[in-house]
Design a protein around this motif. Sequence first.
Motif, short mmCIF file in Angstrom:
data_model
loop_
_atom_site.label_atom_id
_atom_site.label_comp_id
_atom_site.label_asym_id
_atom_site.label_seq_id
_atom_site.Cartn_x
_atom_site.Cartn_y
_atom_site.Cartn_z
N THR A 110 44.36 7.74 23.83
CA THR A 110 45.01 7.01 24.92
C THR A 110 44.58 5.55 24.80
O THR A 110 43.44 5.27 24.43
N THR A 111 45.53 4.65 25.11
CA THR A 111 45.21 3.23 24.94
C THR A 111 44.33 2.70 26.08
O THR A 111 43.47 1.87 25.85
N HIS A 112 44.56 3.18 27.29
CA HIS A 112 43.72 2.72 28.40
C HIS A 112 42.99 3.87 29.05
O HIS A 112 42.71 3.83 30.25
N GLY B 9 49.72 6.10 25.90
CA GLY B 9 49.46 6.16 24.46
C GLY B 9 49.57 7.55 23.90
O GLY B 9 49.50 7.73 22.69
N GLU C 24 45.81 14.50 16.96
CA GLU C 24 46.52 13.88 18.09
C GLU C 24 47.31 14.95 18.85
O GLU C 24 47.35 14.96 20.08
#
Length: 333
Positions: free
Chosen positions: A195-197, A218, A231
């Motif tokens: 996850t990006t954030h 993400g 993933e």
Amino acid sequence: MFIPTVPTPDEILDKSFRRAKKAADKVRTSKVPRYQMAKKTEEARIKTACQVTKDTLNNLLDKTPQVEQMHMFYQDYIDVMVGVDELKKSLGALNWAVGIISKIENEYVFKVRRSKSENAANVRRAAFGRIASVMRQIKDELDFLDFVKGKLRNMPTIDFEAFTLVIAGFPNVGKSTLLRQITPAEPKVANYPFTTHGIQIGHFEKRWKKYQIIDTPGLLDRPIRDMNNIELRAMVALEHLADVILYIFDASETSGYPLDAQMRLYEEIKHVFDTPIISVFNKMDLVENNKYLDEYISKLNEPLMISASEGSGVDLIIEELEEFNGGKKGNKD
Ligand code: GDP
């Protein structure tokens, strides 16, 4: 997951040998006959060094939660983050070390008792050498546990009692706007692989029932066919949490994703998850109903029309969730 501070082999040995020395000093100031003094002090040093080493390792073992007793979501999470087998192997090695140290203790206490006074120190040195060698043998495992501790810091805190909604849809379609519209407090952020954030978790209550909304920027916002195996596992772990998936379409396409691509991602998610999906067309304030949009709307089973930024239609989502929740039979899993 709370893992206590993981010491290095040197730290364990320093502590054990320091305590052993103190124990020996205590014997020296006690009323032991002179001819027994050397043997008694060395015996105390061996016993204390072994005991402190074992206690340190046992403390690590006792305080590290048992993965197999955790919720399936956490088991998958830990597996993706660090590898459950590796973790079990490391804990197994610590257990092994505790057993060996016990044997060393028995063996060398016996030896020192049978040794001549002038040899007692040599016996103790040999025992310390053995302890040090065992600690060196578990160095990699201790390092790994320290790595695990770092990796599993800030694990998501999931309320498994709450009815859980996982939001999906391409970037910029309005997922986080919607999450903030529905939940009164700021969402909690935790680590989540890919996850990006981080994973964003919001809560709200309706008619005394608890709801939890999860956004994974993400992760559920790109074509699944592009994902590698790990993933995919990070994504599929969410299935243990989701009672419902909320798939958001950006009706305006201002996010830059054509409805065709959005529909393909919807189909992929539907294919991967064995979870009901509520589909939502967002940003309806930017579009008029038109033939192009209608074509997509008609492909779905009664999608909801909303504008997350304006808050319109959000109540429809909540109503639908309540309906799902009413029919909910216990927790997932
Ligand atoms: P996410 O990446 O899916 O979480 O998307 P965001 O919630 O960050 O939203 C992306 C952009 O779309 C932001 O600038 C939002 O203000 C805007 N946005 C979200 N929902 C709406 C909506 O219903 N109408 C309009 N006009 N803009 C919206």
